[in-house]
Design a protein around this motif. Structure first.
Motif, PDB file in Angstrom:
ATOM      1  N   PHE A 146       0.823  -1.206   0.000  1.00 32.69           N
ATOM      2  CA  PHE A 146       0.000   0.000   0.000  1.00 32.69           C
ATOM      3  C   PHE A 146       0.860   1.261   0.000  1.00 32.69           C
ATOM      4  O   PHE A 146       1.852   1.359   0.735  1.00 32.69           O
ATOM      5  N   VAL A 147       0.465   2.231  -0.840  1.00 33.91           N
ATOM      6  CA  VAL A 147       1.120   3.531  -0.906  1.00 33.91           C
ATOM      7  C   VAL A 147       0.038   4.596  -0.783  1.00 33.91           C
ATOM      8  O   VAL A 147      -0.885   4.641  -1.604  1.00 33.91           O
ATOM      9  N   HIS A 148       0.116   5.444   0.236  1.00 37.67           N
ATOM     10  CA  HIS A 148      -0.882   6.486   0.441  1.00 37.67           C
ATOM     11  C   HIS A 148      -0.919   7.440  -0.758  1.00 37.67           C
ATOM     12  O   HIS A 148       0.113   7.894  -1.247  1.00 37.67           O
ATOM     13  N   GLY A 149      -2.129   7.702  -1.222  1.00 39.35           N
ATOM     14  CA  GLY A 149      -2.308   8.617  -2.340  1.00 39.35           C
ATOM     15  C   GLY A 149      -2.231   7.966  -3.699  1.00 39.35           C
ATOM     16  O   GLY A 149      -2.484   8.620  -4.718  1.00 39.35           O
ATOM     17  N   GLU A 150      -1.910   6.669  -3.745  1.00 36.12           N
ATOM     18  CA  GLU A 150      -1.807   5.947  -5.011  1.00 36.12           C
ATOM     19  C   GLU A 150      -2.901   4.871  -5.072  1.00 36.12           C
ATOM     20  O   GLU A 150      -2.627   3.674  -5.135  1.00 36.12           O
ATOM     21  N   ALA A 151      -4.143   5.323  -5.071  1.00 33.40           N
ATOM     22  CA  ALA A 151      -5.272   4.388  -5.001  1.00 33.40           C
ATOM     23  C   ALA A 151      -5.317   3.450  -6.205  1.00 33.40           C
ATOM     24  O   ALA A 151      -5.589   2.252  -6.059  1.00 33.40           O
ATOM     25  N   TYR A 152      -5.075   3.977  -7.385  1.00 33.96           N
ATOM     26  CA  TYR A 152      -5.102   3.151  -8.598  1.00 33.96           C
ATOM     27  C   TYR A 152      -4.092   2.014  -8.491  1.00 33.96           C
ATOM     28  O   TYR A 152      -4.408   0.846  -8.744  1.00 33.96           O
ATOM     29  N   GLN A 153      -2.881   2.349  -8.119  1.00 33.29           N
ATOM     30  CA  GLN A 153      -1.833   1.342  -7.974  1.00 33.29           C
ATOM     31  C   GLN A 153      -2.187   0.331  -6.894  1.00 33.29           C
ATOM     32  O   GLN A 153      -1.979  -0.879  -7.064  1.00 33.29           O
ATOM     33  N   ASN A 154      -2.752   0.816  -5.787  1.00 28.08           N
ATOM     34  CA  ASN A 154      -3.108  -0.087  -4.693  1.00 28.08           C
ATOM     35  C   ASN A 154      -4.168  -1.101  -5.119  1.00 28.08           C
ATOM     36  O   ASN A 154      -4.123  -2.271  -4.732  1.00 28.08           O
ATOM     37  N   VAL A 155      -5.134  -0.648  -5.914  1.00 20.65           N
ATOM     38  CA  VAL A 155      -6.196  -1.543  -6.374  1.00 20.65           C
ATOM     39  C   VAL A 155      -5.620  -2.604  -7.322  1.00 20.65           C
ATOM     40  O   VAL A 155      -5.928  -3.793  -7.202  1.00 20.65           O
ATOM     41  N   VAL A 156      -4.784  -2.174  -8.254  1.00 22.69           N
ATOM     42  CA  VAL A 156      -4.200  -3.116  -9.208  1.00 22.69           C
ATOM     43  C   VAL A 156      -3.367  -4.173  -8.489  1.00 22.69           C
ATOM     44  O   VAL A 156      -3.517  -5.378  -8.728  1.00 22.69           O
ATOM     45  N   LEU A 157      -2.504  -3.732  -7.586  1.00 21.64           N
ATOM     46  CA  LEU A 157      -1.662  -4.675  -6.853  1.00 21.64           C
ATOM     47  C   LEU A 157      -2.498  -5.566  -5.928  1.00 21.64           C
ATOM     48  O   LEU A 157      -2.211  -6.753  -5.767  1.00 21.64           O
ATOM     49  N   GLY A 158      -3.533  -4.983  -5.331  1.00 23.21           N
ATOM     50  CA  GLY A 158      -4.361  -5.751  -4.410  1.00 23.21           C
ATOM     51  C   GLY A 158      -5.135  -6.854  -5.094  1.00 23.21           C
ATOM     52  O   GLY A 158      -5.296  -7.949  -4.544  1.00 23.21           O
ATOM     53  N   PHE A 159      -5.613  -6.605  -6.295  1.00 19.65           N
ATOM     54  CA  PHE A 159      -6.435  -7.587  -6.998  1.00 19.65           C
ATOM     55  C   PHE A 159      -5.610  -8.547  -7.851  1.00 19.65           C
ATOM     56  O   PHE A 159      -6.175  -9.307  -8.644  1.00 19.65           O
TER      57      PHE A 159
END
Length: 209
Positions: A125-138
């Motif tokens: 998780f990286v704060h402020g990088e919601a798009y990246q967090n979603v891609v990595l999470g899924f």
């Protein structure tokens, strides 16, 4: 105020409250689904949307209210052996969503917030990088599987809650009855498919970083 409290304490008042609160929460789900689709508009667009949810705290509070409503709906189900309980038992064709849906949704809401909002359940998780967090999470099949399970439970609750709400607010007439269940089913399925586009897009490689 006393009249409002007195009305809520009656069975009719509780049903009306559940109908209104359910309609509001379904509205939130529709808005949240549309917001999630911003993933396909690129990182900047989705990050702005996520920032709006985080700053307004609307996402967290609404998800919490949804889980609470599902839990109360399950606890307020008439007991077996009573006339109302017998009717409910005949209507209930899906015992798992009815009995455990609220628990699964509540667990999912907590995990979903820790995963994509707080970040404590997201190792990358990286704060402020919601798009990246979603891609990595899924990218994790296990997480996607849990997400799908929760969405199935939400779909059943939306379907059951919506057609029940129609009856509660008085739309129980031979003229409208044939359309209640199909309309509730269409709304529930559209929400399911809309939310599913993001994890499927990640797993299929359409959404990347």
């Amino acid at each position: 105020m006393r009249r409002v409290i007195s009305l809520y304490r009656t069975s009719v008042g509780k049903k009306f409250y559940m109908a209104v609160s359910g309609a509001i929460l379904i509205g939130f789900l529709v808005a949240h689904m549309v917001g999630n689709l911003k993933m396909y508009m690129g990182a900047d667009s989705f990050n702005h949307y996520a920032e709006f949810l985080r700053d307004g705290s609307s996402g967290s509070s609404s998800w919490g209210a949804w889980a609470s409503t599902c839990s109360r709906r399950g606890r307020s189900t008439p007991r077996a052996g009573t006339p109302e309980g017998a009717v409910m038992q005949r209507r209930s064709r899906f015992p798992l969503p009815t009995r455990w849906g609220g628990v699964i949704i509540g667990t999912f809401v907590i995990y979903h917030l820790l995963h994509f909002t707080v970040g404590s359940a997201h190792p990358e998780f990286v704060h402020g990088e919601a798009y990246q967090n979603v891609v990595l999470g899924f990218r994790s099949p296990l997480i996607v599987g849990f997400y799908i399970l929760a969405l199935v439970m939400v779909t059943f609750h939306v379907y059951h809650g919506l057609w029940s709400a129609f009856q509660t607010v008085g739309a129980n007439h031979p003229k409208y009855n044939p359309y209640r269940r199909p309309l509730a089913l269409v709304v529930a399925l559209l929400l399911f498919l809309g939310f599913m586009t993001v994890p499927v897009g990640v797993m299929a490689g359409f959404l990347t970083i």
